[in-house]
Scaffold this motif. Structure first.
Motif, short mmCIF file in Angstrom:
data_model
loop_
_atom_site.label_atom_id
_atom_site.label_comp_id
_atom_site.label_asym_id
_atom_site.label_seq_id
_atom_site.Cartn_x
_atom_site.Cartn_y
_atom_site.Cartn_z
N MET A 293 -8.21 0.65 2.99
CA MET A 293 -7.69 1.04 1.67
C MET A 293 -7.82 -0.28 0.61
SD MET A 293 -4.51 3.62 2.32
CE MET A 293 -3.57 2.82 3.23
N SER B 133 -5.30 7.86 4.38
CA SER B 133 -5.95 6.54 5.16
C SER B 133 -7.39 6.57 5.80
CB SER B 133 -4.83 5.88 5.93
OG SER B 133 -4.46 6.64 7.10
N HIS C 55 -0.77 7.22 3.22
CA HIS C 55 -0.66 7.45 4.59
C HIS C 55 -1.65 8.61 4.96
CE1 HIS C 55 0.48 7.16 8.69
NE2 HIS C 55 0.72 8.28 8.67
N SER D 136 1.04 -1.21 0.09
CA SER D 136 -0.18 -0.12 0.22
C SER D 136 0.83 1.32 0.18
CB SER D 136 -0.92 0.06 1.17
OG SER D 136 -0.08 0.16 2.59
N MET E 91 -6.02 0.63 8.85
CA MET E 91 -6.08 1.25 7.75
C MET E 91 -5.80 0.94 6.42
SD MET E 91 -7.70 3.87 8.97
CE MET E 91 -8.13 4.69 10.72
N THR E 92 -4.54 0.04 6.36
CA THR E 92 -4.17 -0.60 5.03
C THR E 92 -5.20 -1.61 4.53
OG1 THR E 92 -1.87 -0.51 5.92
CG2 THR E 92 -2.53 -2.00 4.21
N THR F 224 1.49 2.96 7.90
CA THR F 224 -0.04 2.99 8.13
C THR F 224 -0.43 1.92 9.12
OG1 THR F 224 -0.12 4.01 5.85
CG2 THR F 224 -2.03 2.87 6.98
#
Length: 207
Positions: free
Chosen positions: A68, A199, A196, A7, A64-65, A60
């Motif tokens: 995404m 995010s 980042h 990511s 949150m990754t 990150t």
């Protein structure tokens, strides 16, 4: 860790646009850049140099990754899958999904391992291509990413415009006006230069 690495490198377009030299350093200046990095990485306690501890970009959180990744998968690509399967048929369509899913997972694993084990300072696909294959392939990768992102941008813009028009179907607003509204809404988010940074916004959009 692999998801985080992938990511962070998907932000190729962001990192490349920040520097006039592109997403990877000029070979003639690589040595001086590395030396300056080493000078900056001094241990605060004894002042010793730590050349094996590269300066990493902001990390990150894995959650949150995940948001995404879900946001990218559950986008225009997955919306087009039913039409593609309908054209190929159930057998060939399911086979293609499984096959390309395997390829995607395998390539993502390789990319993550190269990033984490060999080039933890890498911030883009072009940088990895430059360091692993050569400057020529690095330039090719950089411009290939430009073509990929700029080719996908009109599709995303049209999809967002259609979504706004369908959400407010009761209004008598033409398609072009909704396109301008979409661009106005995106003015602030597109100022963020990395995945980042966006995010939190991506996590909200998943819901």
């Amino acid at each position: 860790r692999r998801c985080i690495a992938v990511s962070q490198m998907i932000g190729e377009k962001d990192e490349a646009m920040e520097s006039p030299m592109g997403a990877f350093p000029d070979p003639s200046s690589t040595k001086s850049v590395e030396l300056s990095d080493i000078k900056r990485r001094k241990d605060s306690s004894n002042g010793s140099i730590s050349p094996h501890q590269p300066t990493l970009p902001k990390r990150t959180h894995w959650m949150m990754t995940g948001f995404m990744t879900v946001g990218m998968i559950m986008g225009t690509g997955i919306l087009a899958l039913p039409h593609a399967v309908a054209g190929l048929g159930y057998a060939l369509g399911i086979f293609a999904i499984v096959l390309f899913g395997f390829f995607s997972g395998y390539l993502g694993t390789l990319l993550g391992e190269v990033r984490l084990e060999y080039y933890p300072q890498a911030k883009s696909y072009a940088y990895l291509a430059h360091r692993t294959v050569g400057p020529g392939f690095g330039k090719f990768t950089k411009y290939a990413m430009y073509v990929n992102w700029y080719s996908a941008l009109p599709l995303y813009m049209l999809t967002a415009t259609e979504s706004f028009r369908n959400a407010f179907y009761m209004t008598n607003v033409c398609y072009s006006v909704w396109g301008i509204v979409v661009m106005a809404v995106l003015i602030i988010p597109i100022q963020m230069r990395s995945f980042h940074a966006i995010s939190n916004i991506v996590a909200i959009s998943d819901f």
